[in-house]
Motif scaffolding. Structure first.
Motif, PDB file in Angstrom:
ATOM      1  N   ASP A  28      13.316  -7.759   5.819  1.00 47.12           N
ATOM      2  CA  ASP A  28      12.100  -7.343   6.524  1.00 47.12           C
ATOM      3  C   ASP A  28      12.423  -6.403   7.678  1.00 47.12           C
ATOM      4  O   ASP A  28      11.742  -5.404   7.890  1.00 47.12           O
ATOM      5  CB  ASP A  28      11.354  -8.571   7.027  1.00 47.12           C
ATOM      6  N   ALA A  29      13.481  -6.703   8.415  1.00 44.79           N
ATOM      7  CA  ALA A  29      13.872  -5.840   9.531  1.00 44.79           C
ATOM      8  C   ALA A  29      14.321  -4.467   9.033  1.00 44.79           C
ATOM      9  O   ALA A  29      14.006  -3.443   9.648  1.00 44.79           O
ATOM     10  CB  ALA A  29      14.987  -6.505  10.337  1.00 44.79           C
ATOM     11  N   THR A  30      15.027  -4.430   7.923  1.00 44.87           N
ATOM     12  CA  THR A  30      15.478  -3.158   7.363  1.00 44.87           C
ATOM     13  C   THR A  30      14.304  -2.308   6.896  1.00 44.87           C
ATOM     14  O   THR A  30      14.245  -1.109   7.187  1.00 44.87           O
ATOM     15  CB  THR A  30      16.449  -3.406   6.196  1.00 44.87           C
ATOM     16  N   ILE A  31      13.373  -2.918   6.189  1.00 46.63           N
ATOM     17  CA  ILE A  31      12.186  -2.184   5.731  1.00 46.63           C
ATOM     18  C   ILE A  31      11.393  -1.675   6.929  1.00 46.63           C
ATOM     19  O   ILE A  31      10.979  -0.511   6.960  1.00 46.63           O
ATOM     20  CB  ILE A  31      11.322  -3.081   4.822  1.00 46.63           C
ATOM     21  N   SER A  32      11.202  -2.516   7.922  1.00 47.38           N
ATOM     22  CA  SER A  32      10.459  -2.110   9.121  1.00 47.38           C
ATOM     23  C   SER A  32      11.161  -0.981   9.862  1.00 47.38           C
ATOM     24  O   SER A  32      10.515  -0.055  10.357  1.00 47.38           O
ATOM     25  CB  SER A  32      10.268  -3.298  10.061  1.00 47.38           C
ATOM     26  N   PHE A  33      12.488  -1.044   9.936  1.00 48.36           N
ATOM     27  CA  PHE A  33      13.231   0.007  10.615  1.00 48.36           C
ATOM     28  C   PHE A  33      13.047   1.360   9.926  1.00 48.36           C
ATOM     29  O   PHE A  33      12.815   2.383  10.583  1.00 48.36           O
ATOM     30  CB  PHE A  33      14.727  -0.346  10.678  1.00 48.36           C
ATOM     31  N   PHE A  34      13.134   1.377   8.602  1.00 48.31           N
ATOM     32  CA  PHE A  34      12.991   2.646   7.884  1.00 48.31           C
ATOM     33  C   PHE A  34      11.559   3.177   7.959  1.00 48.31           C
ATOM     34  O   PHE A  34      11.356   4.393   8.007  1.00 48.31           O
ATOM     35  CB  PHE A  34      13.451   2.509   6.440  1.00 48.31           C
ATOM     36  N   ILE A  35      10.582   2.297   7.993  1.00 48.65           N
ATOM     37  CA  ILE A  35       9.193   2.746   8.162  1.00 48.65           C
ATOM     38  C   ILE A  35       9.022   3.368   9.545  1.00 48.65           C
ATOM     39  O   ILE A  35       8.433   4.453   9.673  1.00 48.65           O
ATOM     40  CB  ILE A  35       8.203   1.578   7.957  1.00 48.65           C
ATOM     41  N   MET A  36       9.525   2.691  10.577  1.00 48.66           N
ATOM     42  CA  MET A  36       9.424   3.241  11.930  1.00 48.66           C
ATOM     43  C   MET A  36      10.138   4.579  12.045  1.00 48.66           C
ATOM     44  O   MET A  36       9.630   5.514  12.668  1.00 48.66           O
ATOM     45  CB  MET A  36      10.027   2.264  12.959  1.00 48.66           C
ATOM     46  N   HIS A  37      11.303   4.687  11.459  1.00 51.87           N
ATOM     47  CA  HIS A  37      12.057   5.931  11.522  1.00 51.87           C
ATOM     48  C   HIS A  37      11.296   7.068  10.852  1.00 51.87           C
ATOM     49  O   HIS A  37      11.235   8.186  11.388  1.00 51.87           O
ATOM     50  CB  HIS A  37      13.421   5.744  10.856  1.00 51.87           C
ATOM     51  N   ASP A  38      10.700   6.816   9.702  1.00 53.79           N
ATOM     52  CA  ASP A  38       9.959   7.853   8.992  1.00 53.79           C
ATOM     53  C   ASP A  38       8.717   8.276   9.776  1.00 53.79           C
ATOM     54  O   ASP A  38       8.426   9.474   9.886  1.00 53.79           O
ATOM     55  CB  ASP A  38       9.573   7.364   7.597  1.00 53.79           C
ATOM     56  N   ILE A  39       7.995   7.326  10.335  1.00 54.72           N
ATOM     57  CA  ILE A  39       6.785   7.661  11.094  1.00 54.72           C
ATOM     58  C   ILE A  39       7.137   8.415  12.374  1.00 54.72           C
ATOM     59  O   ILE A  39       6.485   9.410  12.717  1.00 54.72           O
ATOM     60  CB  ILE A  39       5.958   6.388  11.389  1.00 54.72           C
ATOM     61  N   LEU A  40       8.176   7.974  13.074  1.00 53.51           N
ATOM     62  CA  LEU A  40       8.557   8.659  14.305  1.00 53.51           C
ATOM     63  C   LEU A  40       9.076  10.074  14.037  1.00 53.51           C
ATOM     64  O   LEU A  40       8.794  10.998  14.798  1.00 53.51           O
ATOM     65  CB  LEU A  40       9.597   7.845  15.072  1.00 53.51           C
ATOM     66  N   LEU A  91       8.247   8.116   2.254  1.00 54.48           N
ATOM     67  CA  LEU A  91       9.065   6.912   2.321  1.00 54.48           C
ATOM     68  C   LEU A  91       8.319   5.777   3.009  1.00 54.48           C
ATOM     69  O   LEU A  91       8.350   4.631   2.552  1.00 54.48           O
ATOM     70  CB  LEU A  91      10.379   7.211   3.057  1.00 54.48           C
ATOM     71  N   ALA A  92       7.616   6.090   4.101  1.00 49.85           N
ATOM     72  CA  ALA A  92       6.848   5.064   4.811  1.00 49.85           C
ATOM     73  C   ALA A  92       5.746   4.500   3.916  1.00 49.85           C
ATOM     74  O   ALA A  92       5.487   3.294   3.923  1.00 49.85           O
ATOM     75  CB  ALA A  92       6.253   5.637   6.094  1.00 49.85           C
ATOM     76  N   THR A  93       5.113   5.365   3.133  1.00 48.80           N
ATOM     77  CA  THR A  93       4.061   4.899   2.227  1.00 48.80           C
ATOM     78  C   THR A  93       4.626   3.955   1.175  1.00 48.80           C
ATOM     79  O   THR A  93       4.053   2.887   0.926  1.00 48.80           O
ATOM     80  CB  THR A  93       3.384   6.113   1.543  1.00 48.80           C
ATOM     81  N   TYR A  94       5.753   4.322   0.583  1.00 53.51           N
ATOM     82  CA  TYR A  94       6.376   3.460  -0.423  1.00 53.51           C
ATOM     83  C   TYR A  94       6.808   2.119   0.166  1.00 53.51           C
ATOM     84  O   TYR A  94       6.584   1.060  -0.431  1.00 53.51           O
ATOM     85  CB  TYR A  94       7.587   4.146  -1.055  1.00 53.51           C
ATOM     86  N   LEU A  95       7.422   2.169   1.342  1.00 56.18           N
ATOM     87  CA  LEU A  95       7.918   0.928   1.940  1.00 56.18           C
ATOM     88  C   LEU A  95       6.789   0.024   2.421  1.00 56.18           C
ATOM     89  O   LEU A  95       6.898  -1.202   2.329  1.00 56.18           O
ATOM     90  CB  LEU A  95       8.887   1.244   3.076  1.00 56.18           C
ATOM     91  N   LEU A  96       5.704   0.608   2.934  1.00 58.17           N
ATOM     92  CA  LEU A  96       4.538  -0.212   3.297  1.00 58.17           C
ATOM     93  C   LEU A  96       3.933  -0.869   2.061  1.00 58.17           C
ATOM     94  O   LEU A  96       3.495  -2.022   2.113  1.00 58.17           O
ATOM     95  CB  LEU A  96       3.492   0.628   4.022  1.00 58.17           C
ATOM     96  N   THR A  97       3.921  -0.146   0.952  1.00 58.19           N
ATOM     97  CA  THR A  97       3.408  -0.719  -0.294  1.00 58.19           C
ATOM     98  C   THR A  97       4.292  -1.861  -0.777  1.00 58.19           C
ATOM     99  O   THR A  97       3.793  -2.922  -1.170  1.00 58.19           O
ATOM    100  CB  THR A  97       3.308   0.374  -1.371  1.00 58.19           C
ATOM    101  N   ILE A  98       5.606  -1.660  -0.737  1.00 54.04           N
ATOM    102  CA  ILE A  98       6.532  -2.719  -1.146  1.00 54.04           C
ATOM    103  C   ILE A  98       6.391  -3.936  -0.238  1.00 54.04           C
ATOM    104  O   ILE A  98       6.361  -5.083  -0.717  1.00 54.04           O
ATOM    105  CB  ILE A  98       7.983  -2.193  -1.144  1.00 54.04           C
ATOM    106  N   ASN A  99       6.285  -3.698   1.062  1.00 53.96           N
ATOM    107  CA  ASN A  99       6.117  -4.798   2.012  1.00 53.96           C
ATOM    108  C   ASN A  99       4.814  -5.547   1.749  1.00 53.96           C
ATOM    109  O   ASN A  99       4.760  -6.779   1.814  1.00 53.96           O
ATOM    110  CB  ASN A  99       6.150  -4.243   3.439  1.00 53.96           C
ATOM    111  N   GLY A 100       3.743  -4.820   1.446  1.00 50.30           N
ATOM    112  CA  GLY A 100       2.466  -5.454   1.128  1.00 50.30           C
ATOM    113  C   GLY A 100       2.539  -6.300  -0.133  1.00 50.30           C
ATOM    114  O   GLY A 100       1.996  -7.405  -0.188  1.00 50.30           O
ATOM    115  N   ILE A 101       3.225  -5.791  -1.151  1.00 50.11           N
ATOM    116  CA  ILE A 101       3.361  -6.543  -2.402  1.00 50.11           C
ATOM    117  C   ILE A 101       4.190  -7.806  -2.177  1.00 50.11           C
ATOM    118  O   ILE A 101       3.876  -8.876  -2.716  1.00 50.11           O
ATOM    119  CB  ILE A 101       3.960  -5.650  -3.500  1.00 50.11           C
ATOM    120  N   LEU A 102       5.261  -7.695  -1.368  1.00 50.80           N
ATOM    121  CA  LEU A 102       6.059  -8.885  -1.049  1.00 50.80           C
ATOM    122  C   LEU A 102       5.217  -9.936  -0.316  1.00 50.80           C
ATOM    123  O   LEU A 102       5.300 -11.133  -0.624  1.00 50.80           O
ATOM    124  CB  LEU A 102       7.268  -8.501  -0.199  1.00 50.80           C
ATOM    125  N   LEU A 103       4.401  -9.486   0.628  1.00 48.52           N
ATOM    126  CA  LEU A 103       3.553 -10.433   1.359  1.00 48.52           C
ATOM    127  C   LEU A 103       2.482 -11.039   0.462  1.00 48.52           C
ATOM    128  O   LEU A 103       2.116 -12.208   0.624  1.00 48.52           O
ATOM    129  CB  LEU A 103       2.920  -9.743   2.568  1.00 48.52           C
TER     130      LEU A 103
END
Length: 111
Positions: free
Chosen positions: A84-96, A10-22
């Motif tokens: 952005d906050a929602t995506i970041s929250f789910f990435i942090m949750h998955d990594i932790l 999930l973190a990998t997918y969300l980081l990719t989506i965040n990168g594409i948005l940026l």
């Protein structure tokens, strides 16, 4: 029956989506800063997907800072920062949760 995600998928997918948005923001506003952070997100997504410990640590620190600033922008009235906050929250949750899982397994191997 739902299949369980492999760790950090999930973190990998969300980081990719965040990168594409940026990268989209970089193209739209012709900004080098957005380009840099978009590429950073994509590199971190690759490292996190390969379960590289250094990439996971850097991604966790980067996403925590991004989450903090997204919350500040959201408090100031920018409603688009909620995404952005929602995506970041789910990435942090998955990594932790992955770090907790790895710690538990290493501790069991020691005993």
């Amino acid at each position: 029956m739902l299949e369980r995600f492999k760790p950090l998928q999930l973190a990998t997918y969300l980081l990719t989506i965040n990168g594409i948005l940026l990268l989209g923001y970089a193209y739209y506003w012709n900004s080098v800063i957005y380009l840099f952070f978009g590429l950073l997100n994509l590199v971190l997504a690759y490292g996190v997907g390969k379960e590289n410990r250094t990439a996971i640590k850097v991604a966790l620190i980067y996403i925590a800072i991004e989450f903090f600033f997204a919350l500040l922008y959201l408090i100031s009235g920018d409603l688009y920062s909620a995404v952005d906050a929602t995506i970041s929250f789910f990435i942090m949750h998955d990594i932790l949760s992955y770090i907790q899982w790895v710690y538990r397994e290493e501790r069991e191997q020691e005993q």
